[in-house]
Write an enzyme that holds these catalytic residues in place. Structure first.
Site, short mmCIF file in Angstrom:
data_model
loop_
_atom_site.label_atom_id
_atom_site.label_comp_id
_atom_site.label_asym_id
_atom_site.label_seq_id
_atom_site.Cartn_x
_atom_site.Cartn_y
_atom_site.Cartn_z
N LYS A 15 0.84 -1.22 0.00
CA LYS A 15 0.00 0.00 0.00
C LYS A 15 0.87 1.25 0.00
CE LYS A 15 -1.67 1.80 4.06
NZ LYS A 15 -1.41 3.17 4.36
N ASN A 16 1.87 1.27 0.88
CA ASN A 16 2.64 2.51 1.04
C ASN A 16 3.63 2.76 -0.11
OD1 ASN A 16 1.21 3.04 3.29
ND2 ASN A 16 2.83 2.51 4.75
N CYS A 39 -5.23 12.97 12.73
CA CYS A 39 -5.94 11.70 12.62
C CYS A 39 -5.68 10.90 13.89
CB CYS A 39 -5.55 10.93 11.37
SG CYS A 39 -3.97 10.13 11.49
N ARG A 71 0.18 14.90 12.65
CA ARG A 71 0.72 14.68 11.30
C ARG A 71 0.79 15.93 10.42
NH1 ARG A 71 -1.47 8.91 9.21
NH2 ARG A 71 0.47 9.01 8.04
N ASP A 86 4.62 20.29 7.33
CA ASP A 86 5.54 21.43 7.21
C ASP A 86 6.82 21.10 6.43
OD1 ASP A 86 5.73 19.87 9.72
OD2 ASP A 86 7.60 20.99 9.96
N GLN A 87 7.32 19.87 6.56
CA GLN A 87 8.56 19.51 5.87
C GLN A 87 8.36 19.41 4.35
OE1 GLN A 87 11.63 19.32 7.64
NE2 GLN A 87 10.18 20.20 9.11
N ASP A 127 4.38 0.98 11.89
CA ASP A 127 3.20 0.29 11.34
C ASP A 127 3.10 -1.16 11.80
OD1 ASP A 127 2.68 2.65 10.09
OD2 ASP A 127 3.17 1.98 8.07
N ARG A 150 -8.53 -0.32 4.43
CA ARG A 150 -7.55 0.61 3.84
C ARG A 150 -6.25 -0.12 3.52
NH1 ARG A 150 -5.42 4.83 7.16
NH2 ARG A 150 -4.29 5.09 5.23
C1 LIG Z 1 1.04 6.28 2.95
C2 LIG Z 1 2.26 6.05 3.76
O1 LIG Z 1 3.32 5.77 3.23
N1 LIG Z 1 2.13 6.09 5.09
C3 LIG Z 1 3.25 5.82 5.93
C4 LIG Z 1 4.09 7.07 6.05
O2 LIG Z 1 3.26 8.10 6.56
P1 LIG Z 1 3.76 9.63 6.52
O3 LIG Z 1 4.49 9.85 5.25
O4 LIG Z 1 2.60 10.48 6.83
O5 LIG Z 1 4.76 9.61 7.74
P2 LIG Z 1 6.00 10.57 8.02
O6 LIG Z 1 7.24 9.78 7.93
O7 LIG Z 1 5.87 11.77 7.16
O8 LIG Z 1 5.73 10.99 9.51
C5 LIG Z 1 6.57 10.64 10.58
C6 LIG Z 1 6.52 11.70 11.66
O9 LIG Z 1 6.98 12.94 11.13
C7 LIG Z 1 6.05 13.97 11.40
N2 LIG Z 1 6.07 14.94 10.27
C8 LIG Z 1 5.95 14.47 8.99
C9 LIG Z 1 5.96 15.36 7.93
C10 LIG Z 1 6.10 16.74 8.19
O10 LIG Z 1 6.11 17.58 7.29
N3 LIG Z 1 6.21 17.15 9.48
C11 LIG Z 1 6.19 16.29 10.54
O11 LIG Z 1 6.30 16.69 11.69
C12 LIG Z 1 4.70 13.23 11.50
O12 LIG Z 1 3.75 13.98 12.22
C13 LIG Z 1 5.12 11.96 12.20
O13 LIG Z 1 5.17 12.17 13.59
O14 LIG Z 1 5.19 6.82 6.92
C14 LIG Z 1 4.81 6.48 8.26
C15 LIG Z 1 6.07 6.34 9.09
O15 LIG Z 1 6.79 5.25 8.71
C16 LIG Z 1 3.95 5.23 8.25
O16 LIG Z 1 3.45 5.00 9.54
C17 LIG Z 1 2.79 5.37 7.29
O17 LIG Z 1 2.14 4.12 7.12
C1 LIG Z 2 -0.49 4.79 9.16
C2 LIG Z 2 -0.63 4.10 8.04
O1 LIG Z 2 -1.01 4.60 6.84
P1 LIG Z 2 -1.38 6.10 6.44
O2 LIG Z 2 -0.15 6.91 6.49
O3 LIG Z 2 -1.88 5.94 5.04
O4 LIG Z 2 -2.44 6.57 7.42
C3 LIG Z 2 -0.33 2.65 7.98
O5 LIG Z 2 -0.21 2.12 6.86
O6 LIG Z 2 -0.21 2.01 9.04
#
Ligand SMILES: CC(=O)N[C@H]1[C@@H](OP(=O)(O)OP(=O)(O)OC[C@H]2O[C@@H](n3ccc(=O)[nH]c3=O)[C@H](O)[C@@H]2O)O[C@H](CO)[C@@H](O)[C@@H]1O
Ligand SMILES: C=C(OP(=O)(O)O)C(=O)O
Length: 436
Positions: A22-23, A117, A122, A125-126, A306, A398
Site C-alpha cells: 500500500k505505502n 488523525c 501529522r 511542514d517539511q 506500522d 484501507r
Molecule cells: C502512505 C504512507 O506511506 N504512510 C506511511 C508514512 O506516513 P507519513 O508519510 O505520513 O509519515 P511521516 O514519515 O511523514 O511521519 C513521521 C513523523 O513525522 C512527522 N512529520 C511528517 C511530515 C512533516 O512535514 N512534518 C512532521 O512533523 C509526523 O507527524 C510523524 O510524527 O510513513 C509512516 C512512518 O513510517 C507510516 O506509519 C505510514 O504508514
Molecule cells: C499509518 C498508516 O497509513 P497512512 O499513512 O496511510 O495513514 C499505515 O499504513 O499504518
C-alpha cells in the site's frame, strides 16, 4: 454494521501470499501525474480502499485511470486540474502526495489541508519547506494549501528535520522536473522510497541515492509513462508473521522480503520465534512460550511504527515484562484501551507502554481505532478465550485485502458478517397494555 468474528484457539498452518505494498503504490500512482507523454502501467496493485481513493483523486485531476486485474493504468497526458478536494484528503492523508507532481507539472497545486488523525497531528511542514526551497510560494488558508511557482521549480539543497516518508516522496517527485539539481538530506530510507525512485527513473527521471540518507535529483524537461511492478507489502507480511507466531503455528509468508523486515525478524527471534528464509518467502514457526522484549519504533531501518500494534498483540502473550516506545507518532496507542477490554495487563506511561505477560486474554467486542489496530485486535482474537468481535472495519480495508479469508485459509475460525443494528423500541404504556 460489519464485524469480524474470531473464535480463539486455532494454530495457523499453511502458506499465505502478500500483496503489493500500500505505502509503495500510493506514491507511485501519484507520480504517474508527472508523465505528460505516454501511459503508466502499475502492476501488483492491491485492491484496497486507499487505492480506489487515490485513483479517484487522479480522475478528479483529469487523468484517465483504469484498475483491473491488479493493474492500474494511468494516462496523465491531458492538461491536469490542480485541486485535490477535502473529501479525498479526509478519507486518506496520502492524497497530499499529488502535490509535488502537480506543482512540478502545472506550476500550481491546491490541496485540502489534511488535519489530524487517530495516530497523531501529522503536519506537512517539511513537505512545504521543500517546495518553498525550490521556489514555490506556499499559502495556507480556508482549509487549503496552495503552492505556486513562477515558471519552473528550481533545484535546491533541502535538509529535512525528520526523515519523513511523505516529505521525502513529495519533494523527490517535485524535483524530478525542476531546473537544476536538488539535494535532499536526512531523507527517509524506507523500501517504499526506493520503489518510488525506481519508478521515477523508469519514467526518465534522474534520482540517485534512494535507500541512503541523501537523495540527489537532477531535474529533466519531460517524463514519460512507464511500466512498474510494486514491491511486496512488508507490513502485511509482518502481520501474517505475527499471526503464525502468536498461535504457535507454522506459516510460509510468500513474497516477504527479509531485507525489508530485518528489525522485525530480529525482534521476533529474540522472542523465541523460529524464522527461516526460504526461496519463496519467510517461514515462521511459533514457540510454545514467547519471551518478552523491549521495542522502540524508529524510521527505517529501525522498527516500523506500522508493526507496533501487531507486536503489542504478540507481546501480550509473552512471559515477563515488555516495553514498547513509540517515537514516530505521538498518539499511536489508541488500541491499548481496546486490548484492556480483552483483559490485557497493559498500561501507558508517556510515550511507552508496559505489558506484563502472558495476559489471560478474553474475547470481547472491540473497535478498530486505526488500520494496524484493526489487524492487531484480530490477531489477539486468534488466541483469546471465547469470541472476539471487531468493528470499524473501514480502517482494516484501507490496508488489508481479504484479511479474514487469508486467516481462515490458514485455519483460523473467523468470519466477516453484516449485522443489522438492533434497535430497542420503547412502546407507550397503552400499547403494552393492549398486548397483555
Ligand atoms: C502512505 C504512507 O506511506 N504512510 C506511511 C508514512 O506516513 P507519513 O508519510 O505520513 O509519515 P511521516 O514519515 O511523514 O511521519 C513521521 C513523523 O513525522 C512527522 N512529520 C511528517 C511530515 C512533516 O512535514 N512534518 C512532521 O512533523 C509526523 O507527524 C510523524 O510524527 O510513513 C509512516 C512512518 O513510517 C507510516 O506509519 C505510514 O504508514
Ligand atoms: C499509518 C498508516 O497509513 P497512512 O499513512 O496511510 O495513514 C499505515 O499504513 O499504518
Amino acid at each position: 454494521m460489519e464485524k469480524i468474528i474470531v473464535r480463539g484457539g486455532q494454530r495457523l498452518y499453511g502458506t499465505v501470499k502478500v500483496e503489493g505494498a500500500k505505502n509503495a503504490v500510493l506514491p507511485v500512482i501519484a507520480a504517474t501525474l508527472l508523465a505528460s507523454d505516454g501511459k503508466s502501467v502499475i502492476r501488483d496493485v492491491p485492491t484496497l480502499s486507499d487505492v480506489y481513493t487515490i485513483n479517484e483523486v487522479l480522475r478528479n485531476l483529469n487523468a484517465e485511470v483504469s484498475f483491473d486485474n491488479n493493474a492500474v493504468v494511468v494516462d496523465a497526458s491531458r492538461v491536469l486540474k490542480e485541486e485535490a478536494p477535502f473529501e479525498y484528503v479526509r478519507k486518506m492523508r496520502a492524497s497530499v502526495l499529488v502535490m509535488g507532481s502537480l506543482l512540478a507539472r502545472n506550476g500550481r497545486a491546491r490541496v485540502a489541508l489534511p488535519g489530524g488523525c487517530a495516530i497523531g497531528s501529522r503536519p506537512i511542514d517539511q513537505h512545504l519547506k521543500g517546495f518553498e526551497a525550490m521556489g514555490a510560494k506556499v499559502k495556507v488558508g480556508n482549509g487549503f494549501i496552495e503552492a505556486e511557482v513562477d515558471g519552473r521549480l528550481r533545484g535546491a539543497k533541502i535538509y529535512l528535520d525528520f526523515p519523513s516518508v511523505g516529505a521525502t516522496e513529495n519533494i523527490m517527485m517535485a524535483a524530478t522536473l525542476a531546473k537544476g539539481t536538488t539535494i535532499i538530506e536526512n531523507v527517509a530510507k524506507e523500501p517504499e522510497i526506493v520503489d518510488l525512485a525506481n519508478f521515477l527513473n523508469k519514467m526518465g527521471a534522474k534520482v540517485k541515492g534512494a535507500g541512503t540518507g541523501t537523495l540527489r535529483i537532477e531535474g529533466v524537461d519531460v517524463l514519460f509513462g512507464a511500466d512498474h511492478a510494486i514491491i511486496p507489502d512488508r507490513i502485511e507480511a509482518g502481520t501474517f508473521m505475527v499471526a503464525a507466531a502468536i498461535t504457535g503455528g507454522n506459516v510460509l509468508v510468500k513474497g516477504a522480503v527479509p531485507e525489508h523486515i530485518s528489525s522485525l525478524i530480529a525482534k521476533m527471534e529474540e522472542m523465541g520465534v523460529t524464522i527461516i528464509e526460504e526461496e519463496e518467502g519467510v517461514r515462521v514457526i511459533g514457540p510454545e512460550q514467547l519471551k518478552s522484549v523491549d521495542i522502540k519504533t524508529m524510521p527505517h531501518p529501525g522498527f516500523p511504527t506500522d508493526m507496533q500494534s501487531q507486536m503489542m498483540a504478540l507481546l501480550l502473550r509473552a512471559e515477563g515484562t515488555s516495553m514498547i516506545t513509540e517515537t514516530v507518532f505521538e498518539n499511536r496507542f489508541m488500541h491499548v484501551e481496546e486490548f484492556r477490554r480483552m483483559n490485557a495487563d497493559i498500561k501507558i506511561e508517556g510515550r511507552s507502554v508496559i505489558l506484563n505477560g502472558p495476559s489471560n486474554l478474553q474475547g470481547a467486542e472491540v473497535s478498530a481505532t486505526d488500520l494496524r489496530a484493526a489487524a492487531a485486535l484480530i490477531l489477539t482474537g486468534l488466541v483469546a478465550d471465547g469470541v472476539t468481535r471487531v468493528t470499524e472495519l473501514k480502517h482494516l480495508d484501507r490496508g488489508y485485502v481479504n484479511f479474514h479469508e487469508k486467516l481462515a485459509a490458514l485455519g483460523a475460525d473467523i468470519e466477516r458478517v453484516k449485522e443489522v443494528e438492533e434497535t430497542i423500541v420503547e412502546f407507550p404504556k397503552y400499547v403494552t397494555d393492549l398486548n397483555a
